[in-house]
Design a protein around this motif. Structure first.
Motif: not given
Length: 379
Positions: A199-201, A290-294, A317-320, A322-330
């Motif tokens: 895995n090479i992000p 809403l959809e999509g991969t990777g 998606d794909g993040f090592p 899912k929290t404490s990553n600078g992103c707020l998701v809902n």
């Protein structure tokens, strides 16, 4: 002696058009910084359909070659008749009609004129380019970009998933190393292909600003006009935009602008040579996928500028982590709006999220991290 890489990417990676071209360009940049000479190969038909020029950054790539999927229509040419006759007894490639025997021969001709230490193919559906016997002992690497079976299923719900996934795994098995960019996809492919999967992000140089200052835009969205981006931005305008205060300023950049009507407080920029000034002028990046991969390249790029992200759950998606990553998701429009407003109205909270975004980027997506991983593959 400097080593040479033959790098296939169907489009022009210097077009600044979309996340996939940005990804290819950043990979080429990393390989060049490692000291490699690189020859680039593209697909002539795709360059034509995308209106791509043959302009390349010669500080990164030495030569550009374009392969055709069929010979010119010169009826005295043996190549023309060989291709014409083969169409009667050989089925076209079901998943990539441009991957013909003629295209494979063109690619092998390029390979055989030079001594290359490695071949890098982008996308599983171009894997057949390495079928030639002359490439047998050369290090072969494939950069998957996406889990193609899942990507195609989103576009075509009647897809024969078993057949397509079997084809995907068979294609990937031709290579010594299989690069994924998403932690989720890395886990899937490792189950079938073992330790050859790495895995090479996506990686970028960091562009963090020490001072925030006044920003011209509250929100920024960058996107090409693929179906997933179209669905995403339509959802945002249908369900979130009307919930925001009327004085919100939004900038949207990319070919996605062709699918957006003019709206109050929204600046549409169909093409920008560089995104740097727009990221520096923005407070928050949105990613309402809403959809999509990777993994989403637009999210990584925004993090490289230290921007907090507000997105749907697909955004990470794909993040090592899912929290404490600078992103707020809902995925709920009202909460999506609340997350935007909490960042805009609470400067202390905004700064905390900004620091979180910068730290997560440095620990996962920096160029230095990518170079470390590529060295293990190529040295």
């Amino acid at each position: 002696m400097t080593k040479k890489i033959l790098f296939f990417f169907p489009e022009n990676p210097f077009s600044n058009r979309a996340g996939n071209t940005t990804r290819a360009k950043t990979t080429l940049t990393v390989l060049k910084k490692m000291g490699y000479h690189i020859d680039l190969v593209g697909a002539a038909e795709i360059y034509k359909s995308q209106n791509d020029t043959t302009d390349i950054d010669q500080n990164i790539v030495d030569h550009l070659f374009l392969i055709k999927h069929r010979p010119l229509k010169a009826k005295t040419s043996s190549a023309y008749w060989k291709h014409k006759i083969s169409k009667f007894y050989k089925k076209p490639n079901e998943y990539n009609h441009l991957l013909t025997d003629f295209a494979k021969q063109e690619f092998s001709d390029i390979f055989n004129k030079e001594k290359y230490d490695a071949i890098i193919i982008n996308y599983e559906f171009w894997a057949g380019l390495v079928d030639h016997e002359s490439m047998k002992n050369t290090l072969k690497i494939i950069d998957t970009h996406d889990w193609i079976t899942l990507n195609e299923f989103y576009k075509n719900k009647s897809l024969d998933i078993g057949k397509r996934f079997n084809e995907e795994i068979n294609n990937l098995s031709k290579f010594h190393k299989v690069i994924t960019i998403s932690e989720d996809e890395n886990l899937v492919f490792k189950r079938f292909l073992g330790e050859k999967v790495i895995n090479i992000p996506p990686s970028f140089p960091s562009h963090f600003e020490k001072s925030d200052g006044d920003k011209k835009y509250d929100l920024i969205f960058v996107g090409s006009e693929n179906i997933f981006n179209i669905q995403s931005i339509q959802w945002f305008f249908d369900h979130v935009y009307s919930l925001l205060p009327p004085n919100i300023n939004i900038v949207i950049i990319g070919r996605i602008c062709k699918h957006i009507q003019e709206k109050k407080g929204v600046t549409l920029i169909e093409f920008a040579e560089s995104l740097e000034e727009y990221y520096h002028q923005s407070k928050i990046a949105i990613c309402p996928m809403l959809e999509g991969t990777g993994i989403k390249i637009k999210v990584i790029e925004a993090l490289s500028y230290g921007l907090p992200i507000v997105g749907t759950e697909r955004a990470i998606d794909g993040f090592p982590s899912k929290t404490s990553n600078g992103c707020l998701v809902n995925d709920h429009p009202e909460i999506f709006k609340d997350q935007i407003m909490s960042l805009l109205l609470d400067q202390s909270y905004y700064q905390d999220m900004k620091i979180q975004a910068e730290e997560y980027f440095k620990n996962n997506f920096s160029e230095e991290k990518a170079i470390e991983k590529w060295k293990k593959i190529l040295h």
